[in-house]
Design a protein around this motif. Structure first.
Motif, PDB file in Angstrom:
ATOM      1  N   ALA A 293      -0.171  13.272  70.363  1.00 10.47           N
ATOM      2  CA  ALA A 293       0.473  14.316  69.935  1.00 10.47           C
ATOM      3  C   ALA A 293       0.123  15.652  69.907  1.00 10.47           C
ATOM      4  CB  ALA A 293       1.341  13.700  68.787  1.00 10.47           C
ATOM      5  N   GLN A 294      -1.321  15.457  69.077  1.00 12.63           N
ATOM      6  CA  GLN A 294      -2.124  16.891  69.173  1.00 12.63           C
ATOM      7  C   GLN A 294      -2.482  17.146  70.536  1.00 12.63           C
ATOM      8  OE1 GLN A 294      -4.971  16.594  65.648  1.00 12.63           O
ATOM      9  NE2 GLN A 294      -4.445  14.481  65.760  1.00 12.63           N
ATOM     10  N   TYR A 295      -2.790  16.259  71.328  1.00 14.15           N
ATOM     11  CA  TYR A 295      -3.301  16.819  72.836  1.00 14.15           C
ATOM     12  C   TYR A 295      -2.085  17.726  73.389  1.00 14.15           C
ATOM     13  CZ  TYR A 295      -4.123  16.605  77.830  1.00 14.15           C
ATOM     14  OH  TYR A 295      -4.156  16.732  79.209  1.00 14.15           O
ATOM     15  N   LEU A 296      -0.722  17.293  73.380  1.00 13.54           N
ATOM     16  CA  LEU A 296       0.276  18.012  73.881  1.00 13.54           C
ATOM     17  C   LEU A 296       0.350  19.523  73.332  1.00 13.54           C
ATOM     18  CD1 LEU A 296       2.976  15.278  74.404  1.00 13.54           C
ATOM     19  CD2 LEU A 296       1.628  16.430  76.237  1.00 13.54           C
ATOM     20  N   GLN A 297      -0.099  19.601  72.236  1.00 11.16           N
ATOM     21  CA  GLN A 297      -0.259  20.964  71.432  1.00 11.16           C
ATOM     22  C   GLN A 297      -1.399  21.779  71.760  1.00 11.16           C
ATOM     23  OE1 GLN A 297       1.355  20.934  67.266  1.00 11.16           O
ATOM     24  NE2 GLN A 297       1.577  18.922  67.334  1.00 11.16           N
ATOM     25  N   ILE A 298      -2.357  21.446  72.181  1.00  6.63           N
ATOM     26  CA  ILE A 298      -3.746  21.789  72.304  1.00  6.63           C
ATOM     27  C   ILE A 298      -4.013  22.092  73.916  1.00  6.63           C
ATOM     28  CG2 ILE A 298      -6.054  21.546  71.999  1.00  6.63           C
ATOM     29  CD1 ILE A 298      -5.470  20.158  69.486  1.00  6.63           C
ATOM     30  N   ALA A 299      -3.767  21.183  74.477  1.00  6.88           N
ATOM     31  CA  ALA A 299      -4.124  21.603  76.161  1.00  6.88           C
ATOM     32  C   ALA A 299      -2.993  21.192  77.103  1.00  6.88           C
ATOM     33  CB  ALA A 299      -5.129  20.422  76.403  1.00  6.88           C
ATOM     34  N   PRO A 300      -2.358  22.499  77.472  1.00  5.67           N
ATOM     35  CA  PRO A 300      -2.619  23.795  76.903  1.00  5.67           C
ATOM     36  C   PRO A 300      -1.691  23.891  75.735  1.00  5.67           C
ATOM     37  CG  PRO A 300      -0.912  23.665  78.511  1.00  5.67           C
ATOM     38  CD  PRO A 300      -1.292  22.204  78.432  1.00  5.67           C
ATOM     39  N   PRO A 301      -1.769  24.994  75.021  1.00  7.73           N
ATOM     40  CA  PRO A 301      -0.974  25.486  73.622  1.00  7.73           C
ATOM     41  C   PRO A 301       0.303  25.360  73.787  1.00  7.73           C
ATOM     42  CG  PRO A 301      -3.069  27.069  74.001  1.00  7.73           C
ATOM     43  CD  PRO A 301      -2.769  26.269  75.373  1.00  7.73           C
ATOM     44  N   ARG A 302       0.911  24.602  72.656  1.00  2.00           N
ATOM     45  CA  ARG A 302       2.430  24.374  72.802  1.00  2.00           C
ATOM     46  C   ARG A 302       2.820  24.581  71.146  1.00  2.00           C
ATOM     47  NH1 ARG A 302       1.022  20.284  76.762  1.00  2.00           N
ATOM     48  NH2 ARG A 302       1.873  20.877  78.641  1.00  2.00           N
ATOM     49  N   TYR A 428     -12.284  20.077  67.681  1.00  3.50           N
ATOM     50  CA  TYR A 428     -11.019  21.027  67.510  1.00  3.50           C
ATOM     51  C   TYR A 428     -11.712  22.234  68.089  1.00  3.50           C
ATOM     52  CZ  TYR A 428      -8.235  17.575  65.354  1.00  3.50           C
ATOM     53  OH  TYR A 428      -7.754  16.476  64.997  1.00  3.50           O
ATOM     54  N   ALA A 429     -13.023  22.482  68.336  1.00  2.17           N
ATOM     55  CA  ALA A 429     -13.790  23.820  68.418  1.00  2.17           C
ATOM     56  C   ALA A 429     -12.816  24.673  69.844  1.00  2.17           C
ATOM     57  CB  ALA A 429     -15.049  23.692  68.903  1.00  2.17           C
ATOM     58  N   SER A 430     -12.575  23.803  70.799  1.00  6.94           N
ATOM     59  CA  SER A 430     -11.957  24.008  71.927  1.00  6.94           C
ATOM     60  C   SER A 430     -11.022  23.023  72.654  1.00  6.94           C
ATOM     61  CB  SER A 430     -12.677  24.829  73.096  1.00  6.94           C
ATOM     62  OG  SER A 430     -13.449  23.715  73.409  1.00  6.94           O
ATOM     63  N   ALA A 431     -10.153  23.335  73.897  1.00 13.84           N
ATOM     64  CA  ALA A 431      -9.358  22.466  74.503  1.00 13.84           C
ATOM     65  C   ALA A 431     -10.240  21.511  75.032  1.00 13.84           C
ATOM     66  CB  ALA A 431      -8.499  23.163  75.419  1.00 13.84           C
ATOM     67  N   GLN A 432     -11.323  22.021  75.584  1.00 11.54           N
ATOM     68  CA  GLN A 432     -12.206  20.974  76.367  1.00 11.54           C
ATOM     69  C   GLN A 432     -12.779  19.924  75.366  1.00 11.54           C
ATOM     70  OE1 GLN A 432     -12.869  20.441  79.681  1.00 11.54           O
ATOM     71  NE2 GLN A 432     -13.676  18.695  79.168  1.00 11.54           N
ATOM     72  N   ASP A 433     -13.233  20.588  74.114  1.00 15.32           N
ATOM     73  CA  ASP A 433     -14.011  19.901  73.128  1.00 15.32           C
ATOM     74  C   ASP A 433     -12.955  18.786  72.750  1.00 15.32           C
ATOM     75  OD1 ASP A 433     -16.105  19.114  71.165  1.00 15.32           O
ATOM     76  OD2 ASP A 433     -15.060  20.117  69.641  1.00 15.32           O
ATOM     77  N   VAL A 435     -10.674  17.443  74.464  1.00 16.04           N
ATOM     78  CA  VAL A 435     -10.392  16.461  75.541  1.00 16.04           C
ATOM     79  C   VAL A 435     -11.417  15.498  75.561  1.00 16.04           C
ATOM     80  CG1 VAL A 435     -10.204  16.073  78.274  1.00 16.04           C
ATOM     81  CG2 VAL A 435      -8.846  17.968  77.016  1.00 16.04           C
ATOM     82  N   ASP A 436     -12.751  16.049  75.348  1.00 15.17           N
ATOM     83  CA  ASP A 436     -13.941  15.139  75.294  1.00 15.17           C
ATOM     84  C   ASP A 436     -13.900  14.178  74.166  1.00 15.17           C
ATOM     85  OD1 ASP A 436     -15.039  16.514  77.429  1.00 15.17           O
ATOM     86  OD2 ASP A 436     -16.193  18.102  76.074  1.00 15.17           O
ATOM     87  N   GLY A 437     -13.130  14.476  73.140  1.00 13.59           N
ATOM     88  CA  GLY A 437     -13.011  13.452  71.984  1.00 13.59           C
ATOM     89  C   GLY A 437     -11.910  12.433  72.678  1.00 13.59           C
ATOM     90  N   VAL A 438     -10.993  12.630  72.883  1.00 14.09           N
ATOM     91  CA  VAL A 438      -9.762  11.789  73.292  1.00 14.09           C
ATOM     92  C   VAL A 438     -10.158  10.828  74.311  1.00 14.09           C
ATOM     93  CG1 VAL A 438      -7.449  11.952  74.455  1.00 14.09           C
ATOM     94  CG2 VAL A 438      -8.197  13.594  72.841  1.00 14.09           C
ATOM     95  N   ARG A 439     -10.961  11.090  75.159  1.00 12.22           N
ATOM     96  CA  ARG A 439     -11.162  10.275  76.314  1.00 12.22           C
ATOM     97  C   ARG A 439     -11.587   8.690  75.960  1.00 12.22           C
ATOM     98  NH1 ARG A 439     -10.466  11.750  81.532  1.00 12.22           N
ATOM     99  NH2 ARG A 439     -10.325  14.086  81.991  1.00 12.22           N
TER     100      ARG A 439
END
Length: 488
Positions: A293-302, A428-433, A435-439
């Protein structure tokens, strides 16, 4: 026991749909509130000057009240009247919602959120028990399927409603919308539902205290492990104390004449494995949804509303699949449906993980989200049906409470563990950061869910005999054979 199915000849029988509405409407309200707050956290932080810890407790206070009092409310309902405590739960939840809407500080909101969880603890398990008593056995699968579809709809609409309210009105309306629902639900339950009770044994006060304080300590340790650290002294003390108290609860339940939770339930393989499956599903799936749910708001921003709408491809599926699964449970076997459902959920999580990047188009996420949603729908209704069918009718409240507790504790543990893994590998430093935690977190969620699916295939389809009940004070003359899933 008085039920719609056993009404006297010539008596007016309550329509099935009205019984389902009376049981499901309050449950919808409580299930919706479990997720609706998550999309308002940023607004709450600004309006109430809330700290990060306050924001966590806006969510966790509800979970604590809910998980820790499920068994107690189910036991009190069995003793003093299930409809009575069901209505009391709706009333407490509605009044607590008023308190949340009037809150002007973080401490007040946390207190009233905990009271909301207490009310929900009476509503959720007793709604299923009352529904089971209100319909004939031959229609139980269909009724439970529709009940599960309503629950799935609440899960689906939670993020959307939260985002819409925050964007269009004010955060207080997240709680005010519960008030008219409660005002309708209370008289509806009193008019439509028949009062029913379980065994009229004495109240297991000692068991209630042990399980409530034990679960409170254990869940507190789980939800604080991520933020305080798993080696923090208070966290370790809470986890150790909760484990000891729950062990003492088990020992007490073995010797008391009127147990809150008869341990002979766990000698029934269908009941025990279904609770394991439910905990595994909530661990893997709801822990993953917390991050997605947070991923959809961050990568990309929504915006929160936009992200909430996008989750519908996942969360709407149970509304359509659960009634069908409920009707197929007796024909196909609840264990097979749950096993297939959890494996589909695991496949969906793994698929999302493989395609997730900082700019993955939504079109590549739709198919795995739909797959996971179908899996959820195949799991909800069969789990409820198998649990109820494994015990005698007068024990439905205790069985439903035990299953709800297993689900909630599994969900809390999933969010805590997957959140810890996420924090270890990303942030939460960046979108890539992010995604690196989500995987790695999603891989764990998928693995636990798949393991639960394999366990589900071991759930028997043949009739199961309850062990003799004399050991825990039940009436030895009561029938000890319950209908369970039958082969076609």
């Amino acid at each position: 026991m008085s039920t719609a199915a056993s009404a006297a000849p010539g008596a007016t029988r309550t329509p099935l749909w009205l019984s389902i509405v009376a049981c499901s409407l309050p449950m919808f309200m409580t299930a919706l509130d479990n997720l609706v707050v998550s999309t308002a956290l940023r607004t709450l932080q600004q309006d109430l000057s809330a700290s990060t810890q306050d924001l966590q407790w806006f969510v966790n206070a509800y979970t604590l009240g809910f998980a820790c009092f499920l068994l107690v409310c189910a036991g009190l309902g069995d003793r003093y009247g299930r409809r009575r405590f069901f209505v009391a739960g709706i009333t407490v939840f509605t009044l607590a919602s008023v308190g949340c809407g009037l809150s002007t500080g973080s401490g007040q909101l946390i207190l009233f959120r905990a009271l909301q969880g207490l009310g929900a603890a009476a509503v959720m398990p007793l709604s299923l028990t009352l529904l089971s008593a209100a319909v004939p056995d031959r229609l139980r699968g269909l009724a439970v399927g529709l009940w599960s579809a309503v629950s799935g709809t609440a899960v689906a609409l939670g993020p959307v409603v939260g985002g819409a309210v925050v964007d269009g009105l004010a955060w207080q309306w997240i709680f005010w919308i519960n008030v008219p629902v409660g005002l309708v639900a209370v008289p509806l339950a009193l008019v439509v539902l028949k009062e029913s009770r379980g065994e009229r044994a004495r109240i297991d006060v000692e068991g209630m205290l042990l399980v409530t304080v034990g679960l409170l300590a254990l869940v507190w340790g789980i939800v604080n492990g991520e933020t305080r650290g798993w080696t923090d002294g208070r966290v370790l003390l809470a986890l150790a104390g909760g484990t000891v108290l729950l062990a003492l609860f088990t020992l007490w339940e073995r010797r008391t004449e009127a147990p809150l939770l008869p341990l002979r339930f766990y000698r029934i393989r269908a009941f025990t494995l279904t609770n394991v499956v439910s905990a595994a599903m909530y661990f893997g799936v709801f822990g993953s949804i917390f991050l997605l749910a947070q991923y959809l708001q961050i990568a990309p921003p929504r915006t929160p509303l936009h992200a909430g709408v996008l989750t519908l491809s996942w969360t709407l599926m149970p509304m359509f699949v659960a009634p069908l699964a409920g009707m197929l449970t007796n024909r196909v076997g609840g264990g097979r449906l749950m096993g297939l459902g959890l494996l589909l959920q695991a496949a969906g999580l793994a698929w999302i993980n493989l395609v997730a990047t900082v700019d993955t188009p939504y079109s590549r996420l739709v198919a795995p989200m739909v797959l996971a949603g179908i899996g959820m729908g195949l799991t909800f209704a069969p789990a409820a049906t198998v649990v109820l069918s494994a015990v005698r009718r007068e024990e439905h409240g205790k069985a439903s409470g035990a299953n709800s507790t297993a689900r909630e504790v599994g969900g809390v543990l999933g969010v805590a563990v997957l959140g810890t893994v996420f924090a270890a590998y990303g942030g939460y430093a960046s979108a890539q950061d992010f995604v690196d935690g989500v995987r790695p977190a999603l891989w764990i969620g998928a693995a636990v869910t798949a393991l639960g699916g394999l366990v589900a295939f071991a759930i028997p389809r043949q009739p199961v005999r309850n062990p003799e009940p004399e050991s825990d004070g039940a009436d030895p003359a009561a029938p000890d054979v319950r209908e369970v899933e039958q082969a076609a």
